[in-house]
Scaffold this motif. Structure first.
Motif, short mmCIF file in Angstrom:
data_model
loop_
_atom_site.label_atom_id
_atom_site.label_comp_id
_atom_site.label_asym_id
_atom_site.label_seq_id
_atom_site.Cartn_x
_atom_site.Cartn_y
_atom_site.Cartn_z
N LYS A 47 1.16 -33.40 -0.27
CA LYS A 47 0.98 -33.30 -1.72
C LYS A 47 0.22 -32.01 -2.03
N PRO A 48 0.45 -31.45 -3.21
CA PRO A 48 -0.19 -30.17 -3.55
C PRO A 48 -1.72 -30.26 -3.59
N LYS A 49 -2.36 -29.20 -3.09
CA LYS A 49 -3.80 -29.00 -3.22
C LYS A 49 -3.96 -27.53 -3.57
N TRP A 50 -4.60 -27.22 -4.67
CA TRP A 50 -4.71 -25.86 -5.20
C TRP A 50 -3.32 -25.27 -5.44
N ASP A 51 -2.38 -26.08 -5.85
CA ASP A 51 -0.98 -25.66 -6.08
C ASP A 51 -0.34 -25.13 -4.80
N TYR A 52 -0.78 -25.67 -3.66
CA TYR A 52 -0.29 -25.28 -2.34
C TYR A 52 0.05 -26.55 -1.59
N ARG A 53 1.23 -26.59 -1.01
CA ARG A 53 1.68 -27.75 -0.24
C ARG A 53 1.72 -27.38 1.24
N ALA A 54 0.86 -27.99 2.05
CA ALA A 54 0.85 -27.71 3.48
C ALA A 54 2.14 -28.24 4.11
N ILE A 55 2.66 -27.50 5.08
CA ILE A 55 3.91 -27.86 5.76
C ILE A 55 3.65 -28.06 7.24
N SER A 56 4.18 -29.15 7.78
CA SER A 56 4.21 -29.36 9.23
C SER A 56 5.67 -29.24 9.64
N THR A 57 5.97 -28.22 10.45
CA THR A 57 7.37 -27.98 10.84
C THR A 57 7.77 -28.75 12.09
N GLY A 58 6.81 -29.33 12.78
CA GLY A 58 7.15 -30.07 13.99
C GLY A 58 6.18 -29.79 15.11
N ASP A 59 6.68 -29.76 16.29
CA ASP A 59 5.88 -29.69 17.51
C ASP A 59 5.34 -28.28 17.77
N ILE A 60 4.07 -28.08 17.50
CA ILE A 60 3.44 -26.78 17.68
C ILE A 60 3.38 -26.40 19.17
N GLU A 61 3.25 -27.39 20.03
CA GLU A 61 3.18 -27.12 21.47
C GLU A 61 4.45 -26.47 22.01
N HIS A 62 5.54 -26.58 21.28
CA HIS A 62 6.80 -25.99 21.72
C HIS A 62 7.21 -24.80 20.86
N ASN A 92 3.01 -23.90 11.55
CA ASN A 92 2.97 -24.58 10.27
C ASN A 92 2.68 -23.58 9.17
N GLY A 93 2.84 -24.04 7.95
CA GLY A 93 2.62 -23.14 6.83
C GLY A 93 2.44 -23.89 5.55
N GLY A 94 2.98 -23.32 4.48
CA GLY A 94 2.85 -23.95 3.18
C GLY A 94 3.83 -23.38 2.18
N ILE A 95 3.97 -24.12 1.09
CA ILE A 95 4.78 -23.69 -0.04
C ILE A 95 3.88 -23.64 -1.26
N ALA A 96 3.96 -22.57 -2.02
CA ALA A 96 3.13 -22.41 -3.21
C ALA A 96 3.96 -21.83 -4.34
N LYS A 97 3.46 -22.03 -5.56
CA LYS A 97 4.07 -21.33 -6.69
C LYS A 97 3.64 -19.89 -6.56
N GLY A 98 4.63 -19.01 -6.48
CA GLY A 98 4.33 -17.60 -6.25
C GLY A 98 3.53 -16.99 -7.37
N PRO A 99 2.47 -16.26 -7.02
CA PRO A 99 1.65 -15.60 -8.03
C PRO A 99 2.36 -14.35 -8.56
N HIS A 100 1.78 -13.74 -9.58
CA HIS A 100 2.39 -12.56 -10.20
C HIS A 100 2.62 -11.43 -9.21
N ASP A 101 1.74 -11.31 -8.19
CA ASP A 101 1.89 -10.20 -7.25
C ASP A 101 2.82 -10.52 -6.08
N PHE A 102 3.31 -11.76 -6.00
CA PHE A 102 4.27 -12.14 -4.95
C PHE A 102 5.00 -13.38 -5.44
N PRO A 103 5.89 -13.25 -6.44
CA PRO A 103 6.49 -14.42 -7.08
C PRO A 103 7.43 -15.24 -6.20
N HIS A 104 8.05 -14.60 -5.19
CA HIS A 104 8.93 -15.36 -4.30
C HIS A 104 9.08 -14.59 -2.98
#
Length: 120
Positions: A35-50, A54-66
């Motif tokens: 769920k969003p926190k600070w308009d940022y959604r943390a992402i778990s892509t799967g098995d980090i050991e392999h 991981n990362g996140g999805i956010a609403k792009g700001p004016h300086d990096f909209p997409h």
């Protein structure tokens, strides 16, 4: 001056429709999206050991909209920013402080955006 680490530890996907992007990546790739926190959604892509990261999805700001940016871990963010700018990078967002880390966004001399992260 030597900037230690340099590991790519994450990524950020910016979209003007982050809810739609989250649904897409969750459905297509099975990524777990928080769920969003600070308009940022943390992402778990799967098995980090392999090799996954991981990362996140956010609403792009004016300086990096997409688009996507990697996040690079450094031991000393101030030194990394200095070294990057001395070598032609531009600062997009100055160092920001969060609960567990510092984060800054830069653009390399060719126009590629990236983030620098220093854990506390």
């Amino acid at each position: 001056m030597k900037v230690r680490s340099g590991n790519v530890i994450g990524f950020e996907l910016n979209s003007q429709e982050p809810e739609k992007a989250a649904e897409f990546y969750s459905t297509v790739f099975g990524w777990e999206i928080a769920k969003p926190k600070w308009d940022y959604r943390a992402i778990s892509t799967g098995d980090i050991e392999h090799g996954g990261i991981n990362g996140g999805i956010a609403k792009g700001p004016h300086d990096f909209p997409h688009g996507a940016r990697i996040q690079i871990e450094v031991d000393l963010i101030d030194e990394a920013i200095l070294k990057a700018t001395e070598n032609g990078a531009m600062i997009v967002r100055e160092k920001m402080e969060f609960d567990e880390f510092y984060l800054a966004y830069l653009v390399d001399p060719t126009g590629i955006g990236f983030g620098l992260i220093q854990n506390k």
